[in-house]
Design a protein around this motif. Structure first.
Motif, PDB file in Angstrom:
ATOM      1  N   ARG C  60       0.740  -1.460  -0.089  1.00 23.43           N
ATOM      2  CA  ARG C  60       0.084  -0.253  -0.205  1.00 23.43           C
ATOM      3  C   ARG C  60       0.819   1.244   0.258  1.00 23.43           C
ATOM      4  O   ARG C  60       1.855   1.355   0.993  1.00 23.43           O
ATOM      5  N   PRO C  62       1.297   5.445  -0.474  1.00 23.43           N
ATOM      6  CA  PRO C  62       0.130   7.065  -0.314  1.00 23.43           C
ATOM      7  C   PRO C  62      -0.042   7.312  -1.953  1.00 23.43           C
ATOM      8  O   PRO C  62       0.893   7.574  -3.145  1.00 23.43           O
ATOM      9  N   GLY C 102       2.537   2.894   6.032  1.00 24.34           N
ATOM     10  CA  GLY C 102       1.101   4.053   6.762  1.00 24.34           C
ATOM     11  C   GLY C 102       0.952   5.397   7.159  1.00 24.34           C
ATOM     12  O   GLY C 102       1.053   5.955   7.459  1.00 24.34           O
ATOM     13  N   THR C 105       0.389   8.356   6.018  1.00 26.83           N
ATOM     14  CA  THR C 105      -0.623   8.528   6.033  1.00 26.83           C
ATOM     15  C   THR C 105      -1.375   8.843   7.004  1.00 26.83           C
ATOM     16  O   THR C 105      -2.168   9.845   7.908  1.00 26.83           O
ATOM     17  N   GLU C 115      -4.341   5.286   0.950  1.00 27.44           N
ATOM     18  CA  GLU C 115      -3.299   3.948   0.172  1.00 27.44           C
ATOM     19  C   GLU C 115      -3.818   3.909  -0.369  1.00 27.44           C
ATOM     20  O   GLU C 115      -5.206   3.700  -0.830  1.00 27.44           O
TER      21      GLU C 115
END
Lengths: 107, 310, 287
Positions: C60, C62, C102, C105, C115
């Motif tokens: 994942r 950004p 993450g 985020t 994401e």
């Protein structure tokens, strides 16, 4: 105009460093005032993303052109996005001063 | 005197599959170069930093370890931890759980920690900090065949790609200093980050393959990788006589891909035996069939690199 | 029961042993063979699966929603991997440096980051010979990171009764091997009796000690080298569970994609006995 030159050491007489991302020093040179300052490359000790870290530094310093030997894909991308020119040393460029002398501003 | 291009050439030796003989061949090249009349110095790199074997056959001296500091890992100060649990949900690596020695505070497993620092920002009391880690050592060693740049990554660590980049760069700078013509890089298996770091910017890739289905499968993967990074490549087949059908398949593949097959080295006990003695096969068994075949591969390789051979 | 087959040095015979072990145990329990060598997987050449499910392996990464982004630079500041850079009012993302953690985020004060999945390879699943459930990951050529795919593979292994998971590890001794080993009950180390094999085995022993995973050794190509590894293993109290002698006929058959069990059926029982010993060691540790 502000130039950044990748160097092995911290003065105008220092040998240039052909690898941008992991060069030891970044020399900021103002072609109008001929003032200059040496900075340790923040990318040199990074475990990863050295090119990005070094490029970010250059962007933050407001340089318009970077002189080096070799730019990796990440640094290149950052400079293209920032509209910062990249110029390569010639085979004969040895010192930072020579790199500055050889610099040609191409619009 | 030579007016050759003064740029140092870099040769990367890869395989995709492990155990095809890269290191034995790299060691042989080191000896063959040094043994030439009017030989030019070469510099060697063992880029397989988590399983570094080239030093086992080149007898390096002056091992002067230099520290390799990689990324950082998160650590919780138990005095500041209030056990609020804000850190657990942000960790995607399952690295945070109650301290086995004191379940009133949280603890970070250094083996699981990825070094992302998400927990540092999540912690309301500033109990977590990032601590830089020494992840290995690297060496610039003398051997009777030339300088060897090698490294040992501490077991289980990340950043092997960065360590590979470091020793390659050191080797290149040294090669420029001594006006060496070539850096020979013994590469790691696989196609991921350490291989990418090892092959980046090199002038020629020599893929050492073996005639098994596995060898051919992984040859295709590593060739794809070299091509992606614009490294012109050639191949040689090691242990070429153990499975003739496999050797035929590789020859056909090479022909179809326009890939130069520059040699076939038969399986020969001289290779494992010289490994045990700790010397290149060309030193201990100068007349073996493997040695003769490796010599041929060596001559073709330096020809392709346009190196001077007086 | 979760067993990893690892080695340190490449080419010692991990896949040979892992696939043959899977075949040997196929009658005893549900066997899942998981090829974690996502850079250069070879298990399929022996177990010949038919893949029925192919899903993307993703990290994942950004994506900056520019209408919300105020260019405060916080995301660039918090990224430990320099996967973000700020150029004027634009934030650049460098996907190949991104670890998918993450942090950017969560830290964005404007919630301007979402994401999105960045495919770095595939996860493949199917049935192989002898009803073995076959899983593997395949890293896309030019992608640097294999560990996230291994992590994704392992997350798929929901515990099931009477199931044996066999994880075929990548070569080397770095983070992708550690990810393969995490949470396993036992590590079967396949080595060859040469200085290279021994050197790299020692790296593995270090990791296994840190991770507190019991192990045992299979010496493959026994006879081509010397026996110095016996002493190291005795010192570390690690049992030699099997010796497979060097054999050119075997080598040729393996090269053609036939397993150890296909060539010498006696290994079926031998490997079952090895598994028995493994269960005893694991059971003994639990006490």
């Amino acid at each position: 105009m502000k130039l950044i030159i990748s160097a092995q050491n911290s003065s105008l007489e220092s040998q240039v460093d052909r690898r941008f991302g992991r060069c030891a020093w970044l020399i900021l040179f103002d072609t109008e005032t001929h003032q200059w300052e040496a900075f340790e490359n923040p990318g040199v000790s990074q475990s990863g993303g050295a090119g990005v870290a070094a490029a970010q530094f250059v962007v933050d310093k407001g340089a318009e052109v970077v002189l080096s030997g070799d730019f990796g894909p990440n640094a290149s991308r950052a400079f293209q996005a920032a509209n910062i020119g990249m110029q390569r040393f010639t085979d004969s460029t040895k010192t930072v001063q020579e790199a500055v002398n050889q610099f040609k501003y191409v619009k | 005197m030579s007016t050759q291009n003064s740029k140092v050439k870099q040769l990367i030796i890869l395989s995709g599959k492990g155990g095809t003989g890269k290191t034995s061949i790299s060691a042989a090249f080191a000896h063959l170069n040094a043994a030439q009349a009017n030989s030019h110095p070469m510099v060697f790199v063992d880029a397989d930093v988590d399983a570094a074997n080239l030093s086992l056959v080149l007898e390096p001296e002056n091992l002067d370890p230099k520290e390799f500091w990689g990324g950082s890992l998160a650590e919780i100060d138990p005095e500041k931890c209030i056990n609020c649990g804000a850190c657990n949900p942000v960790c995607r690596y399952d690295a945070i759980f109650p301290d086995p020695k004191n379940d009133q505070v949280q603890w970070i497993d250094p083996i699981a920690c990825d070094g992302c620092a998400a927990c540092v920002y999540a912690c309301p009391t500033g109990a977590i900090s990032m601590v830089r880690q020494q992840e290995g050592n690297w060496f610039q060693s003398n051997t009777s065949y030339g300088k060897l740049f090698h490294a040992e990554l501490f077991p289980g660590r990340e950043n092997s790609g960065k360590l590979v980049t470091l020793i390659k760069q050191q080797a290149r700078l040294y090669a420029e200093d001594i006006q060496s013509q070539c850096v020979v890089i013994d590469g790691p298996p696989g196609i991921g980050c350490p291989v990418i770091s090892a092959c980046a910017g090199t002038d020629l890739g020599l893929i050492v393959t073996e005639p098994s289905l596995m060898g051919l499968h992984d040859l295709k993967r590593v060739l794809g990788t070299l091509r992606h990074f614009h490294v012109p490549s050639v191949i040689c087949i090691n242990k070429s006589d153990i499975y003739p059908e496999g050797t035929r398949a590789i020859r056909e593949f090479a022909a179809a891909e326009g890939l130069d097959l520059i040699g076939e080295i038969p399986y020969d006990e001289s290779i494992p035996r010289s490994m045990i003695e700790g010397k290149p096969v060309t030193v201990l068994f100068p007349d073996s069939s493997a040695t003769k075949a490796i010599q041929a591969v060596w001559h073709k390789t330096i020809g392709l690199l346009h190196l001077q051979e007086d | 029961m979760q067993i990893a087959v690892a080695s340190g040095k490449g080419g010692t015979g991990k896949t040979t042993i892992a696939t043959s072990l899977a075949q040997s145990l196929a009658g005893l329990a549900n066997v899942r063979y998981v090829d974690c060598d996502v850079e250069a997987p070879n298990g399929h050449l022996f177990l010949k699966p038919e893949f029925t499910e192919i899903t993307p392996a993703v990290i994942r990464i950004p994506q900056i929603q520019t209408e919300k982004c105020t260019a405060c630079g916080r995301c660039v500041e918090v990224c430990e991997f320099h996967a973000l850079a700020q150029v004027g009012k634009n934030i650049l993302v460098f996907p190949q440096l991104c670890h998918g953690c993450g942090s950017c985020t969560w830290n964005c004060p404007e919630n301007a980051i979402i994401e999105v999945p960045n495919p770095i390879g595939t996860i493949e699943r199917g049935m192989a010979v002898e009803d073995i459930e076959f899983f593997r990951g395949l890293l896309t050529i030019s992608e640097p990171m294999s560990t996230p795919i291994i992590r994704q593979l392992k997350k798929m292994m929901h515990p099931q009764p009477n199931t044996i998971n066999i994880y075929d590890a990548p070569p080397g001794a770095s983070c992708s091997v550690v990810e393969t080993l995490r949470g396993v009950d036992f590590a079967l180390l396949v080595t060859e009796p040469t200085p290279f094999g021994l050197h790299d085995l020692k790296q593995m022993l270090g990791i296994l000690r840190d991770m507190n995973i019991p192990s045992g050794v299979v010496i493959n190509r026994d006879g081509i080298g010397d026996d110095s590894l016996k002493d190291i293993l005795r010192e570390s109290n690690i049992p030699i569970l099997l010796r497979v002698p060097f054999d050119r006929t075997l080598a040729e058959n393996l090269a053609a994609g036939r397993t150890l069990v296909d060539v010498y059926p006696k290994y079926r029982d031998i490997l079952r006995e090895l598994y028995q010993k493994v269960t005893e060691i694991v059971g003994g540790k639990a006490k």
